[in-house]
Design a protein around this motif. Structure first.
Motif, mmCIF file in Angstrom:
data_model
loop_
_atom_site.group_PDB
_atom_site.id
_atom_site.type_symbol
_atom_site.label_atom_id
_atom_site.label_comp_id
_atom_site.label_asym_id
_atom_site.label_seq_id
_atom_site.Cartn_x
_atom_site.Cartn_y
_atom_site.Cartn_z
ATOM 1 N N ASP A 1 40.892 34.725 38.481
ATOM 2 C CA ASP A 1 39.961 34.026 38.215
ATOM 3 C C ASP A 1 40.109 32.896 36.406
ATOM 4 O O ASP A 1 40.282 34.491 35.820
ATOM 5 N N GLN B 1 41.971 36.931 34.491
ATOM 6 C CA GLN B 1 41.888 37.687 34.820
ATOM 7 C C GLN B 1 43.273 38.840 35.316
ATOM 8 O O GLN B 1 44.018 37.725 35.730
ATOM 9 N N TRP C 1 46.810 42.530 42.458
ATOM 10 C CA TRP C 1 45.673 43.046 41.184
ATOM 11 C C TRP C 1 45.225 44.492 41.096
ATOM 12 O O TRP C 1 45.845 44.839 42.118
ATOM 13 N N ARG D 1 27.810 40.584 39.311
ATOM 14 C CA ARG D 1 28.836 40.168 38.417
ATOM 15 C C ARG D 1 29.138 38.659 37.822
ATOM 16 O O ARG D 1 28.423 37.924 38.327
ATOM 17 N N ASP D 2 30.337 38.454 37.224
ATOM 18 C CA ASP D 2 30.743 37.038 37.308
ATOM 19 C C ASP D 2 29.229 36.497 36.698
ATOM 20 O O ASP D 2 29.478 34.741 36.553
ATOM 21 N N GLU E 1 30.189 34.434 44.477
ATOM 22 C CA GLU E 1 31.426 34.804 42.998
ATOM 23 C C GLU E 1 30.928 33.701 41.796
ATOM 24 O O GLU E 1 31.267 32.544 42.699
ATOM 25 N N TRP F 1 42.339 34.362 47.699
ATOM 26 C CA TRP F 1 42.076 35.808 48.512
ATOM 27 C C TRP F 1 42.956 36.082 49.504
ATOM 28 O O TRP F 1 43.651 37.310 50.016
HETATM 29 C C1 FRU Z 1 36.909 36.611 41.932
HETATM 30 C C2 FRU Z 1 36.832 37.925 41.095
HETATM 31 C C3 FRU Z 1 35.506 37.714 40.963
HETATM 32 C C4 FRU Z 1 35.431 39.767 40.349
HETATM 33 C C5 FRU Z 1 36.939 39.561 39.821
HETATM 34 C C6 FRU Z 1 37.790 40.276 40.003
HETATM 35 O O1 FRU Z 1 37.772 36.068 42.399
HETATM 36 O O2 FRU Z 1 36.199 38.436 42.755
HETATM 37 O O3 FRU Z 1 34.190 38.262 41.303
HETATM 38 O O4 FRU Z 1 35.093 39.370 39.006
HETATM 39 O O5 FRU Z 1 37.701 38.686 40.534
HETATM 40 O O6 FRU Z 1 39.177 40.488 39.689
#
Ligand code: FRU
Length: 526
Positions: free
Chosen positions: A35, A51, A59, A162-163, A217, A324
Motif C-alpha cells: 500500500d 508498506q 510481505w 487499522r489504516d 481496508e 493479494w
Molecule cells: C492492505 C493492508 C492493510 C494493512 C497493510 C499491511 O493491503 O492489508 O490493511 O495495513 O496492508 O501491510
C-alpha cells in the motif's frame, strides 16, 4: 496484415526478470512494497511512503519506505522512514502537515509532519495481537521520524482496527482532525475526531454496504466540487475491499454522499446493495457487485488513497498495482510490486449520476498544457478498419507508451487492441470493446507468463456505453502493466502483464463490420 507504421524494431530487452521493471511506475529498488501510505504534498515536494519489507521481496517486517517526487512521475527512494521493531509492525496510515502545531511536535513557524499509522502488535508486546493507532513525527520535512513515546493513541481492543486516514475538517461545528479507519473484519468504516492528534473521540461508523465479501481496508474521505462548481460539493468515501472486488480479489470501491463532520451518509444513487452484497443470494449479489462504484475494474489497483495538503482542492490518488490473490508470487526480482500512476480525480454529474473520473498524471503539467508530454511516434486522422489488423509502432526500448484513440465501431461487433502481441498478430493482452454487450474487457490469458499463480490468467470487464457512438481510449503500457482510461477516465481498468520478451507489437482491428478510427496517437513516455 498491413503494417501501420514501420517503426524501428525494439532491441531485445535484457534477459532476466529485470526487464519487467517499469519505466514510469514507482518500484522499490530491491525490496517488496504494498500500500501507498502517508501521501502528502509539502514544501513543493510529493512524498510517497509505502508498506515495505526492508529485508526481502515478499510481505513481512512491515515498515514505511519513502520516496519523493517534484512532479509525481520521477521518484527518488530514500531510507526507510518508520521501521518495524521488536514489538510492532508498522501498517498503513496517513501523514498530515500540522499547520497549527496542534500536536506540539513542531513549532508555529515550522509545522511538523505527523504520521498516523497502525501498530500491528507482535507477541512480545503487552498489546499482543491488537491493532491500534499510533503517531510518529518529523521535524525535517519527512526524512527522519520519531515514534511518539505514548503510543498507541487510539485503541478499541480490536485485532483488525487499522489504516487511519486523517484530514483537517472545517465546517459548521468548527475545525478539527477527523480520522477515518476500518474495523476490517466487520466491513465498517469508523470515524473519530481530535483537536491535537493525540486524544480521539468516537463519532460514528458506516457499513457494511455494497462490496462486503472481504475485509474493508485503507479508507479515505474527501470533498470534491461537482463539475468544478465550488457551490456544489459532495463527499467521496473510498473503501478498499479484499477479497470480494468486482474483478476478483482486491479492489477499490467508493461511495458519494454527505459528511456533516460527524457522520457519512451515502446518496441513494451510490448504494447498489444497502446491506452489503453478501446479504443477497448469489445471482443478485453478482449483478449488484457490478453496480457498485469502482475506482478501477481491473485486477491490479488496490489500497488507493489520496494526497493530503495538495493546493487548489486537487485530489490525487495512487494505488498499489497488485492483487493479494497472487501478490507475493509476481515473477520479478529483486524488487516486487509497483504503484499505479498518480491519478487526478474529478467528480462529474455528466453521465446522469455522480461519478468519479480519473486522469493519469504523466508529467508535471500546468493548466492548459497538452496532456501528453511524450515523444509522438504516430499521429493519424480518419482511417477505416475493415477486417485487417493495423500494426501500431512498437514501444521505444526502455520507455512506456501511451496510445490515445477515438474509434467509432460503426457496424463492427468488436474492436480489439492487442498489446504485447507477436509479429504474427497473435497472443498478447487484448483490450476489446463488444458493441452488443456495451462492455470493455481486458483478456490477459495469453499475455506471457501467467503460470506463476493459478489465479493470474483472467479476463476483466466493465460496462461502457458509448457517447455519440465513439469509444475514447487512453492506454498506458509500461513493461509489466496496462492501465486503461476510457471515455475521459469514466471507466478505468488496470492489469499487470508479464509479456514474452519478443512480444512487443501492438495491433488494432475490428471484427464483423467497418469501424472508423477518428484519431490515433501513440507517444513514448520516458
Ligand atoms: C492492505 C493492508 C492493510 C494493512 C497493510 C499491511 O493491503 O492489508 O490493511 O495495513 O496492508 O501491510
Amino acid at each position: 496484415m498491413s503494417t501501420f507504421l514501420d517503426a524501428p524494431r525494439p532491441e531485445t530487452p535484457p534477459a532476466g526478470t529485470t526487464r519487467f521493471r517499469p519505466a514510469i511506475h514507482f518500484t522499490a529498488r530491491d525490496t517488496w512494497l504494498n500500500d501507498p501510505n502517508g501521501l502528502v504534498f509539502h514544501n513543493g515536494i510529493y512524498h510517497l511512503f509505502f508498506q515495505n519489507n526492508p529485508f526481502g521481496n515478499v510481505w513481512g517486517n512491515m515498515s514505511w519506505g519513502h520516496a519523493t517526487s517534484p512532479d509525481l512521475v520521477h521518484w527518488t527512494e530514500h531510507p526507510v522512514a518508520i521501521a518495524c521493531d521488536d514489538v510492532e509492525d508498522v501498517f498503513s496510515g496517513s501523514v498530515v502537515v500540522d499547520h497549527g502545531n496542534t500536536s506540539g511536535f513542531g513549532t508555529a513557524d515550522a509545522p511538523a509532519l505527523v504520521a498516523i499509522y497502525t501498530s500491528a502488535y507482535k507477541g512480545s508486546s503487552e498489546h499482543s495481537g491488537m491493532q491500534a493507532q499510533s503517531l510518529a513525527y518529523s521535524a525535517d520535512a519527512g526524512l527522519t521520524w520519531n515514534k511518539y513515546d505514548e503510543n498507541p493513541v487510539l485503541t478499541r481492543n480490536s485485532s483488525n482496527f487499522r489504516d487511519p486516514k486523517v484530514f483537517r475538517y472545517q465546517g459548521d461545528q468548527g475545525a478539527y482532525w477527523v480520522m477515518v479507519a476500518v474495523e476490517a473484519h466487520h466491513q465498517q468504516v469508523v470515524f473519530y475526531r481530535s483537536d491535537d492528534l493525540k486524544s480521539w473521540e468516537y463519532l460514528s461508523d458506516f457499513g457494511p454496504a455494497n462490496a462486503d465479501a472481504g475485509d474493508w481496508e485503507c479508507p479515505d474521505l474527501f470533498p470534491l466540487a461537482v463539475d468544478g462548481d465550488p457551490g456544489n460539493t459532495k463527499w467521496v468515501l473510498i473503501v478498499n475491499v479484499n477479497p470480494g472486488a468486482v474483478a476478483g480479489g482486491s479492489g477499490g470501491q467508493y461511495f458519494v454522499g454527505h459528511f456533516d463532520g460527524v457522520r457519512f451518509v451515502p446518496d441513494a444513487g451510490s448504494l447498489a446493495a444497502p446491506g452489503g452484497v453478501s446479504s443477497l443470494d448469489a445471482a443478485t449479489a453478482a449483478a449488484a457487485l457490478r453496480q457498485c462504484l469502482w475506482l478501477d475494474w481491473g485486477r491490479d489497483c488496490y489500497a488507493s488513497v489520496s494526497f493530503s495538503n495538495v493546493p487548489d482542492g486537487r485530489r490525487i490518488v495512487i494505488g498499489w498495482m497488485n492483487n493479494w490473490d497472487y501478490a507475493n508470487e509476481l515473477p520479478t526480482a529483486p524488487w516486487r510490486s509497483s504503484m499505479t500512476l498518480a491519478r487526478e480525480l474529478r467528480l462529474t454529474a455528466a453521465h446522469g449520476a455522480l461519478r468519479l473520473v480519473q486522469q493519469p498524471i504523466l508529467a508535471g503539467r500546468s493548466e492548459g498544457e497538452e496532456l501528453i508530454p511524450g515523444k509522438q511516434l504516430v499521429s493519424a486522422g480518419l482511417r477505416e478498419l475493415n477486417g485487417e489488423a493495423l500494426r501500431l509502432p512498437d514501444a521505444v526500448p526502455g520507455t512506456a507508451q501511451i496510445i490515445e484513440a477515438e474509434i467509432a465501431p460503426g457496424g463492427a461487433d468488436r474492436l480489439d487492441l492487442r498489446i504485447f502481441g507477436g509479429r504474427d498478430g497473435a497472443a498478447g493482452a487484448v483490450l476489446s470493446y463488444d458493441t452488443a454487450r456495451a462492455e470493455l474487457s481486458l483478456d490477459r490469458r495469453s499475455s506471457g507468463d501467467t503460470g506463476f499463480h493459478a489465479k493470474f490468467a483472467s479476463v476483466e470487464s466493465a460496462p461502457l456505453v458509448l457517447e455519440d457512438g465513439v469509444l475514447k481510449l487512453q492506454v498506458v503500457v509500461d513493461h509489466c502493466s496496462v492501465e486503461v482510461f476510457a471515455q475521459g477516465g469514466a471507466v478505468v481498468l488496470t492489469d499487470l502483464v508479464f509479456p514474452d520478451a519478443e512480444h512487443q507489437q501492438v495491433w488494432l482491428s475490428a471484427e464483423g463490420g467497418r469501424a472508423t478510427v477518428l484519431r490515433l496517437t501513440v507517444s513514448s513516455l520516458d
